[in-house]
Design an enzyme around this catalytic site. Structure first.
Site, PDB file in Angstrom:
ATOM      1  N   GLU A 181      -9.474   7.588   4.101  1.00 44.41           N
ATOM      2  CA  GLU A 181     -10.626   6.374   4.375  1.00 44.41           C
ATOM      3  C   GLU A 181     -10.080   5.172   4.854  1.00 44.41           C
ATOM      4  O   GLU A 181      -9.077   4.998   4.059  1.00 44.41           O
ATOM      5  CB  GLU A 181     -11.412   6.315   3.507  1.00 44.41           C
ATOM      6  CG  GLU A 181     -11.437   4.617   2.426  1.00 44.41           C
ATOM      7  CD  GLU A 181     -10.077   5.950   1.347  1.00 44.41           C
ATOM      8  OE1 GLU A 181     -10.220   6.342   1.229  1.00 44.41           O
ATOM      9  OE2 GLU A 181      -9.958   4.256   1.430  1.00 44.41           O
TER      10      GLU A 181
ATOM     11  N   LYS B   8       0.588  -1.316  -0.155  1.00 48.09           N
ATOM     12  CA  LYS B   8      -0.181  -0.127   0.027  1.00 48.09           C
ATOM     13  C   LYS B   8       0.721   1.299  -0.419  1.00 48.09           C
ATOM     14  O   LYS B   8       0.416   2.316  -0.327  1.00 48.09           O
ATOM     15  CB  LYS B   8      -0.569   0.085   1.420  1.00 48.09           C
ATOM     16  CG  LYS B   8      -1.987  -1.475   0.839  1.00 48.09           C
ATOM     17  CD  LYS B   8      -3.449  -0.439   1.851  1.00 48.09           C
ATOM     18  CE  LYS B   8      -4.875  -1.297   2.049  1.00 48.09           C
ATOM     19  NZ  LYS B   8      -3.849  -3.358   2.406  1.00 48.09           N
TER      20      LYS B   8
ATOM     21  N   SER C  61       1.488  -9.162  -1.306  1.00 51.08           N
ATOM     22  CA  SER C  61       0.820  -8.203  -0.816  1.00 51.08           C
ATOM     23  C   SER C  61       0.982  -7.573   0.478  1.00 51.08           C
ATOM     24  O   SER C  61       1.637  -6.586   0.600  1.00 51.08           O
ATOM     25  CB  SER C  61       0.157  -8.192  -1.467  1.00 51.08           C
ATOM     26  OG  SER C  61      -1.403  -8.853  -0.799  1.00 51.08           O
TER      27      SER C  61
HETATM   28  C1  LIG Z   1      -5.230  -3.855   1.655  1.00 48.70           C
HETATM   29  C2  LIG Z   1      -4.489  -5.346   0.926  1.00 48.70           C
HETATM   30  C3  LIG Z   1      -5.171  -6.411   0.461  1.00 48.70           C
HETATM   31  C4  LIG Z   1      -6.386  -5.689  -1.020  1.00 48.70           C
HETATM   32  O1  LIG Z   1      -5.884  -4.529  -1.592  1.00 48.70           O
HETATM   33  P1  LIG Z   1      -5.683  -4.495  -2.779  1.00 48.70           P
HETATM   34  O2  LIG Z   1      -5.867  -2.961  -3.108  1.00 48.70           O
HETATM   35  O3  LIG Z   1      -6.950  -5.345  -3.241  1.00 48.70           O
HETATM   36  O4  LIG Z   1      -4.331  -4.981  -2.636  1.00 48.70           O
HETATM   37  C5  LIG Z   1      -4.144  -6.742  -0.136  1.00 48.70           C
HETATM   38  N1  LIG Z   1      -3.399  -7.968   1.068  1.00 48.70           N
HETATM   39  C6  LIG Z   1      -2.364  -6.879   2.381  1.00 48.70           C
HETATM   40  C7  LIG Z   1      -1.806  -7.645   2.527  1.00 48.70           C
HETATM   41  C8  LIG Z   1      -3.785  -5.276   2.236  1.00 48.70           C
HETATM   42  O5  LIG Z   1      -2.830  -4.776   2.901  1.00 48.70           O
END
Ligand SMILES: *Cc1c(COP(=O)(O)O)cnc(C)c1O
Length: 393
Positions: free
Chosen positions: A111, A89, A377
């Site tokens: 948000e 993020k 992610s």
């Molecule tokens: C917020 C988050 C997501 C989901 O958000 P996307 O906008 O779909 O990427 C996925 N993985 C992690 C680790 C997150 O913090």
């Protein structure tokens, strides 16, 4: 045929900017300037320097040996969990804070649902010494106390959204209201590839550093910059958009998106937007949306807070309906089992969002010489309490 946004922010029939007239000056200022600013050499230089020295990029592309052996295919992990703050993020919030500064903004709003985007926003506001207000539903404030504390520690003000279901969509409504009232000095940092044009395209461009790095790292390791598949979990869809970006129009590379089926697609407790969604408008964008017969947004459910969103970014709605992307829904139980497996086979505890992506190997077979890149992610530290309760650790 392209899977990128056109100049009006449409991906096929999805996207656009369906906004109240009072918001028009804000989004219009951004729309007219975002590409020009992102292409300025001084912007590129500052963005890349912060990604390198502050975020810790490039993140590694790691060959997951034991996981590959188990599933008899070649699995690479793109290690976004090693970014500062523990997830992808921050790539977007760094980009947007620099954008806000170039536009002369002195105040940031955001948000947040689980608090991850709020923390990533509070982080870059501290870095730049800019005032930060984060809107969060009253229910989420209660259940995400550690992230609320992080935001406060970083100097942000957390404002409670008291309307509706008092969760993410209500926090978003409050943030939009604030922006309408403060159009001149305030920039709204949206946390995924959602919202009115130009947000989905702008956020995808900031996150595209992920696929750019995959291309060069894979070339070094495998002699090709094209994997057979790129895989990511999809909440709003920003980590997925970043993982797919440079492969969108390259048909040699398969695109796999993993959604949260919660307790089962048809259980009534799910966030599988493509499977259940109908065309509708949410937060200024035309997309696939979980809704009742008369068009009211359905409350989504997933064990993973980051996937718990009733819509999906317009890029992904288009990838789904056009058939370019393969969409797989994974239940809470399947995701949790996959998270435990990856922890014990690779020594990496993934965020529960990411654990959904790992569960595809029980849904779908790959060839022995396929190269499958999974976007890791985020890291699982934030989810430890959920893992503890689930596995009775
Ligand atoms: C917020 C988050 C997501 C989901 O958000 P996307 O906008 O779909 O990427 C996925 N993985 C992690 C680790 C997150 O913090």
């Amino acid at each position: 045929m392209t899977y990128h946004a056109n100049e009006k922010g449409y991906y096929g029939q999805f996207g656009g900017a369906f906004i109240p007239e009072m918001l028009y000056p804000n989004t219009e200022e951004l729309r007219q300037n975002y590409i020009r600013i992102m292409e300025e050499p001084s912007f590129i230089k500052e963005f890349q320097a912060l990604l390198k020295d502050y975020v810790g990029r490039p993140t590694p592309l790691y060959f997951a040996n034991r996981l590959s052996e188990k599933y008899k295919t070649k699995i690479y992990l793109k290690r976004e969990d090693l970014c500062h703050t523990g997830a992808h993020k921050v790539n977007n919030t760094i980009g947007q804070i620099l954008m806000a500064k170039r536009l002369g903004k002195t105040r940031i709003i955001a948000e947040t649902g689980a608090g991850q985007h709020g923390v990533a926003t509070a982080t870059v506001c501290a870095l730049m010494g800019i005032e930060c207000v984060v809107y969060m539903g009253e229910i989420d404030i209660a259940r995400q106390a550690p992230n609320v504390a992080r935001m406060k520690m970083l100097g942000a003000e957390v404002r409670s959204a008291l309307s509706g279901s008092r969760t993410l969509k209500d926090a978003t409504n409050e943030a939009i209201r604030d922006w309408i009232n403060n159009p001149v000095n305030t920039h709204y940092i949206i946390g995924s590839v959602v919202g009115p044009h130009p947000y989905p395209d702008m956020v995808a461009r900031f996150q595209s550093v992920i696929s750019k790095e995959i291309q060069s790292q894979l070339l070094e390791k495998e002699g090709t910059s094209n994997p057979d598949y790129v895989v990511a979990c999809v909440g709003g869809g920003s980590n997925a958009a970043g993982t797919y970006y440079h492969y969108l129009d390259n048909n040699d590379v398969g695109i796999i998106a993993v959604e949260a089926a919660g307790k089962g697609i048809h259980s009534g407790e799910s966030a599988a937007t493509s499977a259940l969604g109908k065309v509708g408008i949410i937060h200024g964008s035309k997309t696939l949306l979980m809704q009742t017969q008369d068009g009211q947004i359905t409350e989504p459910y997933s064990i993973s807070a980051g996937l718990d969103y009733p819509g999906v970014g317009p890029m992904h709605a288009h990838l789904y309906t056009s058939g370019r992307g393969e969409f797989i829904s994974v239940t809470d139980d399947e995701a949790m089992a996959a998270g435990l497996l990856v922890s014990q086979l690779e020594g990496i505890i993934p965020a529960i969002e990411t654990s959904h992506a790992f569960a595809i190997f029980d849904h779908r077979k790959f060839e022995q010489d396929d190269i499958v890149v999974i976007n890791l992610s985020g890291r699982g530290d934030k989810d430890l309490q959920t893992y503890i309760e689930y596995f009775k650790l």
